[in-house]
Design an enzyme around this catalytic site. Structure first.
Site, PDB file in Angstrom:
ATOM      1  N   PHE A 147       0.823  -1.216   0.000  1.00  0.00           N
ATOM      2  CA  PHE A 147       0.000   0.000   0.000  1.00  0.00           C
ATOM      3  C   PHE A 147       0.858   1.267   0.000  1.00  0.00           C
ATOM      4  O   PHE A 147       0.398   2.324   0.421  1.00  0.00           O
ATOM      5  CB  PHE A 147      -0.926   0.004   1.216  1.00  0.00           C
ATOM      6  CG  PHE A 147      -1.807  -1.221   1.285  1.00  0.00           C
ATOM      7  CD1 PHE A 147      -2.939  -1.319   0.488  1.00  0.00           C
ATOM      8  CD2 PHE A 147      -1.486  -2.285   2.124  1.00  0.00           C
ATOM      9  CE1 PHE A 147      -3.743  -2.455   0.526  1.00  0.00           C
ATOM     10  CE2 PHE A 147      -2.286  -3.430   2.174  1.00  0.00           C
ATOM     11  CZ  PHE A 147      -3.416  -3.505   1.371  1.00  0.00           C
ATOM     12  N   LEU A 148       2.113   1.138  -0.445  1.00  0.00           N
ATOM     13  CA  LEU A 148       2.998   2.304  -0.313  1.00  0.00           C
ATOM     14  C   LEU A 148       2.579   3.447  -1.229  1.00  0.00           C
ATOM     15  O   LEU A 148       2.065   3.243  -2.315  1.00  0.00           O
ATOM     16  CB  LEU A 148       4.456   1.924  -0.567  1.00  0.00           C
ATOM     17  CG  LEU A 148       4.922   1.487  -1.953  1.00  0.00           C
ATOM     18  CD1 LEU A 148       5.184   2.667  -2.867  1.00  0.00           C
ATOM     19  CD2 LEU A 148       6.188   0.679  -1.810  1.00  0.00           C
ATOM     20  N   GLU A 150       3.999   6.796  -3.252  1.00  0.00           N
ATOM     21  CA  GLU A 150       5.229   7.397  -3.736  1.00  0.00           C
ATOM     22  C   GLU A 150       5.485   8.640  -2.880  1.00  0.00           C
ATOM     23  O   GLU A 150       4.566   9.338  -2.478  1.00  0.00           O
ATOM     24  CB  GLU A 150       5.106   7.764  -5.215  1.00  0.00           C
ATOM     25  CG  GLU A 150       4.984   6.524  -6.070  1.00  0.00           C
ATOM     26  CD  GLU A 150       5.023   6.801  -7.564  1.00  0.00           C
ATOM     27  OE1 GLU A 150       5.451   7.888  -7.975  1.00  0.00           O
ATOM     28  OE2 GLU A 150       4.616   5.894  -8.313  1.00  0.00           O
ATOM     29  N   LYS A 206      -6.386  -4.468  -1.948  1.00  0.00           N
ATOM     30  CA  LYS A 206      -5.564  -3.490  -2.647  1.00  0.00           C
ATOM     31  C   LYS A 206      -6.373  -2.634  -3.625  1.00  0.00           C
ATOM     32  O   LYS A 206      -6.352  -1.399  -3.553  1.00  0.00           O
ATOM     33  CB  LYS A 206      -4.448  -4.229  -3.384  1.00  0.00           C
ATOM     34  CG  LYS A 206      -3.656  -3.399  -4.321  1.00  0.00           C
ATOM     35  CD  LYS A 206      -2.849  -2.362  -3.577  1.00  0.00           C
ATOM     36  CE  LYS A 206      -2.278  -1.361  -4.550  1.00  0.00           C
ATOM     37  NZ  LYS A 206      -1.103  -0.722  -4.026  1.00  0.00           N
ATOM     38  N   ALA A 254      -9.690  19.115  -3.432  1.00  0.00           N
ATOM     39  CA  ALA A 254     -10.160  19.289  -4.809  1.00  0.00           C
ATOM     40  C   ALA A 254      -9.071  19.972  -5.628  1.00  0.00           C
ATOM     41  O   ALA A 254      -8.283  20.743  -5.098  1.00  0.00           O
ATOM     42  CB  ALA A 254     -11.431  20.132  -4.817  1.00  0.00           C
ATOM     43  N   GLY A 259      -3.611  11.209 -10.468  1.00  0.00           N
ATOM     44  CA  GLY A 259      -2.874  10.626 -11.587  1.00  0.00           C
ATOM     45  C   GLY A 259      -1.915   9.607 -11.024  1.00  0.00           C
ATOM     46  O   GLY A 259      -2.151   9.036  -9.954  1.00  0.00           O
ATOM     47  N   CYS A 262      -0.802   4.359 -10.396  1.00  0.00           N
ATOM     48  CA  CYS A 262      -1.646   3.404  -9.663  1.00  0.00           C
ATOM     49  C   CYS A 262      -3.139   3.699  -9.769  1.00  0.00           C
ATOM     50  O   CYS A 262      -3.877   2.926 -10.381  1.00  0.00           O
ATOM     51  CB  CYS A 262      -1.235   3.372  -8.196  1.00  0.00           C
ATOM     52  SG  CYS A 262       0.507   2.966  -8.001  1.00  0.00           S
ATOM     53  N   LYS A 265      -4.932   3.533 -13.384  1.00  0.00           N
ATOM     54  CA  LYS A 265      -4.940   2.206 -14.029  1.00  0.00           C
ATOM     55  C   LYS A 265      -5.656   1.179 -13.146  1.00  0.00           C
ATOM     56  O   LYS A 265      -6.314   0.275 -13.655  1.00  0.00           O
ATOM     57  CB  LYS A 265      -3.520   1.751 -14.374  1.00  0.00           C
ATOM     58  CG  LYS A 265      -2.724   1.204 -13.228  1.00  0.00           C
ATOM     59  CD  LYS A 265      -1.755   0.104 -13.639  1.00  0.00           C
ATOM     60  CE  LYS A 265      -0.784  -0.252 -12.540  1.00  0.00           C
ATOM     61  NZ  LYS A 265      -1.251  -1.121 -11.479  1.00  0.00           N
TER      62      LYS A 265
HETATM   63  C1  UGA Z   1      -1.611   5.375  -4.215  1.00  0.00           C
HETATM   64  C2  UGA Z   1      -2.206   4.980  -2.851  1.00  0.00           C
HETATM   65  O1  UGA Z   1      -2.369   6.136  -2.043  1.00  0.00           O
HETATM   66  C3  UGA Z   1      -1.290   3.979  -2.143  1.00  0.00           C
HETATM   67  O2  UGA Z   1      -1.873   3.558  -0.921  1.00  0.00           O
HETATM   68  C4  UGA Z   1      -1.089   2.782  -3.071  1.00  0.00           C
HETATM   69  O3  UGA Z   1      -0.218   1.822  -2.479  1.00  0.00           O
HETATM   70  C5  UGA Z   1      -0.492   3.243  -4.366  1.00  0.00           C
HETATM   71  O4  UGA Z   1      -1.375   4.192  -4.988  1.00  0.00           O
HETATM   72  C6  UGA Z   1      -0.291   2.048  -5.245  1.00  0.00           C
HETATM   73  O5  UGA Z   1      -1.275   1.458  -5.690  1.00  0.00           O
HETATM   74  O6  UGA Z   1       0.857   1.605  -5.405  1.00  0.00           O
HETATM   75  P1  UGA Z   1       0.291   7.087  -4.979  1.00  0.00           P
HETATM   76  O7  UGA Z   1      -0.099   6.742  -6.386  1.00  0.00           O
HETATM   77  O8  UGA Z   1       1.722   7.152  -4.608  1.00  0.00           O
HETATM   78  O9  UGA Z   1      -0.382   6.055  -3.952  1.00  0.00           O
HETATM   79  O10 UGA Z   1      -0.313   8.527  -4.714  1.00  0.00           O
HETATM   80  P2  UGA Z   1      -1.409   9.196  -3.773  1.00  0.00           P
HETATM   81  O11 UGA Z   1      -0.752   9.893  -2.663  1.00  0.00           O
HETATM   82  O12 UGA Z   1      -2.502   8.270  -3.466  1.00  0.00           O
HETATM   83  O13 UGA Z   1      -1.969  10.311  -4.781  1.00  0.00           O
HETATM   84  C7  UGA Z   1      -2.617   9.932  -5.982  1.00  0.00           C
HETATM   85  C8  UGA Z   1      -3.092  11.130  -6.741  1.00  0.00           C
HETATM   86  O14 UGA Z   1      -4.223  11.708  -6.107  1.00  0.00           O
HETATM   87  C9  UGA Z   1      -2.082  12.266  -6.900  1.00  0.00           C
HETATM   88  O15 UGA Z   1      -2.118  12.713  -8.246  1.00  0.00           O
HETATM   89  C10 UGA Z   1      -2.589  13.325  -5.956  1.00  0.00           C
HETATM   90  O16 UGA Z   1      -2.233  14.608  -6.373  1.00  0.00           O
HETATM   91  C11 UGA Z   1      -4.078  13.103  -6.025  1.00  0.00           C
HETATM   92  N1  UGA Z   1      -4.820  13.586  -4.839  1.00  0.00           N
HETATM   93  C12 UGA Z   1      -4.574  13.045  -3.627  1.00  0.00           C
HETATM   94  C13 UGA Z   1      -5.792  14.579  -4.981  1.00  0.00           C
HETATM   95  O17 UGA Z   1      -6.034  15.067  -6.099  1.00  0.00           O
HETATM   96  N2  UGA Z   1      -6.472  14.996  -3.879  1.00  0.00           N
HETATM   97  C14 UGA Z   1      -6.240  14.483  -2.655  1.00  0.00           C
HETATM   98  O18 UGA Z   1      -6.908  14.917  -1.698  1.00  0.00           O
HETATM   99  C15 UGA Z   1      -5.271  13.482  -2.522  1.00  0.00           C
END
Ligand code: UGA
Length: 435
Positions: A147-148, A150, A206, A254, A259, A262, A265
């Site tokens: 669940f990491l 980035e 997951k 918001a 993007g 993860c 896709k």
């Molecule tokens: C995400 C999940 O948070 C992890 O738990 C998971 O393990 C991972 O995918 C994976 O499947 O490997 P990650 O892709 O690193 O992690 O990024 P997030 O921190 O989740 O952010 C995802 C996107 O959502 C980013 O583009 C971020 O800018 C956006 N976001 C996040 C928003 O637009 N609003 C928010 O309030 C939070």
């Protein structure tokens, strides 16, 4: 314990270095010789805070090595599969060829009692198929999703919110759980919750988690769309909603949306899998989640075009941010990069900047102009677009920044700037979902 990690991308490289730091002896295997050479030299092939020192300490301990030869995984008790499962080229389903190849590579070297541990994100039902392929090898399969996030990959690997083990019934399952308990002994000793389940549940945890997070983001972005036609402020709305502990404030920001490699896709692959299972209607809402998300990028572009009275051709736009989120150089499915490319496509003179992601962005989109510093991008700009909320941009001083640009117009695609302070400095400020 002796451990092998097959696939040394984001997940595998971090996992290999983290497992070494827990005291194990680890070999990381990847088909990409250049990646292996860099990792062996203590260099990370991508930007991830904390990874380089961890990698270097782990290599220095003599208990971590990297190789392109899967035969060197022989002798390990636990073999982690950490390869990618990208969106397939011809549709929205996951492409499982690398998972299959990882198992092919392991099959000749497995011994009685070895545990193969799947960490890659896969469609539900994949583990059962892989377990059938392991029959006769003496090895047992466990599914242990990762669940990491980035930017927090090392912390999330060493101190996860929870550990999930998908294991078969009976002695094989007990063996697999016991091996995983030994692998994660230090993590478990911290009180990390441990959930032992069947394969399907573990696989679903997951994708369900990522689907929930994506839905939460698109929910607040849908509220932003309503706020835009009613004069409401989505950031205040999110603050007020977030005080309800059942809702919570996290992942309610918001903006230009989600993007990365993860969330986008994973929700598409999950939808495709549900359709295969005859339950497409159960996840039909995820298409809407995807569409809301993609609409926000266009909304951002529309705001820029509007600021130019509908004529963006030849106008200079500073795009601040290219990575899909801060603390990352990842531009896969990045809303920020997408906004830059769309503006360029409309004939605007786009000058982009990102503290870490300009290399990867430049390889994908050489047609964009990249500035060496935020200041250079801002100089002479007729509109400024903030699309990745790096600290450096959040800390911009509105007065000093106004002196650099040609027109003091800022479009805050992440709703992170203090609108009042920017307006007081003479800027036309617009956020997404804010009056
Ligand atoms: C995400 C999940 O948070 C992890 O738990 C998971 O393990 C991972 O995918 C994976 O499947 O490997 P990650 O892709 O690193 O992690 O990024 P997030 O921190 O989740 O952010 C995802 C996107 O959502 C980013 O583009 C971020 O800018 C956006 N976001 C996040 C928003 O637009 N609003 C928010 O309030 C939070």
């Amino acid at each position: 314990m002796r451990i092998s990690v097959i696939g040394c991308g984001y997940l595998g490289a971090v996992h290999a270095a983290s497992m070494t730091s827990l005291g194990h002896e680890v070999v990381g295997v990847d088909v990409d010789a250049e990646k292996i050479a860099r990792l062996s030299a203590g260099e990370a092939p991508f930007f991830e805070p904390g990874l380089v020192p961890l990698l270097q300490q782990s290599l220095a301990s003599g208990r971590l090595r990297f190789t392109t030869d899967p035969a060197e995984a022989a002798g390990a008790e636990a073999h982690f599969i950490a390869v990618g499962t990208p969106q397939s080229a011809d549709g929205t389903a996951a492409d499982l060829r690398y998972v299959d190849a990882a198992l092919d590579a392991l099959l000749p070297i497995l011994r009685e009692g070895d545990v193969v541990v799947g960490k890659s994100t896969v469609p539900v039902g994949t583990a059962a198929g892989l377990a059938a392929r392991l029959e006769g090898s003496g090895a047992v399969l466990a599914w242990n999703p990762e669940f990491l996030r980035e930017g927090y990959a090392v912390k999330d690997t060493l101190h996860p919110d929870r550990l999930v083990y998908g294991v078969p019934q009976g002695a094989g399952g007990e063996r697999a759980a016991a091996v995983l308990d030994e692998v994660y002994a230090a993590t478990l000793a911290e009180g990390t919750p441990r959930i032992v389940a069947d394969y399907a549940t573990a696989e679903l945890v997951k994708v369900a988690a990522n689907a929930f997070l994506a839905t939460k983001i698109s929910f607040i972005n849908a509220m932003a769309e309503i706020a835009e036609v009613t004069g409401a402020d989505v950031t205040l709305l999110a603050d007020a909603l977030g005080h309800d502990a059942r809702i919570g404030r996290r992942f309610l920001n918001a903006g230009v949306g989600f993007g990365g490699g993860c969330l986008p896709k994973d929700i598409r692959a999950f939808t495709a899998r549900a359709e295969e299972l005859g339950r497409g209607h159960s996840l039909a809402f995820l298409r809407e989640v995807d569409e809301i998300n993609l609409r926000r990028r266009q909304r951002m572009v529309d705001l820029v075009v509007e600021s130019f009275g509908g004529r963006p051709f030849g106008r200079r736009v500073a795009v601040l941010g290219l990575a899909f989120k801060p603390e990352s150089d990842d531009v896969r499915d990045s809303p920020a990069l997408d906004v830059a490319v769309r503006l360029k496509g409309l004939g605007a003179e786009v000058v982009s900047h990102d503290p870490e992601a300009m290399g990867p962005a430049g390889r994908m989109h050489p047609q964009l102009a990249y500035a060496a510093s935020a200041e250079e991008a801002l100089r002479g700009a007729e509109a400024v677009v903030l699309v990745t909320e790096w600290r450096e941009y959040r800390d911009l001083d509105p007065v000093a920044t106004a002196a650099l640009v040609d027109q003091a117009v800022i479009l805050d695609g992440r709703n992170v700037l203090d609108a009042a302070a920017w307006r007081a400095a003479g800027w036309t400020y617009r956020g997404l979902g804010r009056p």
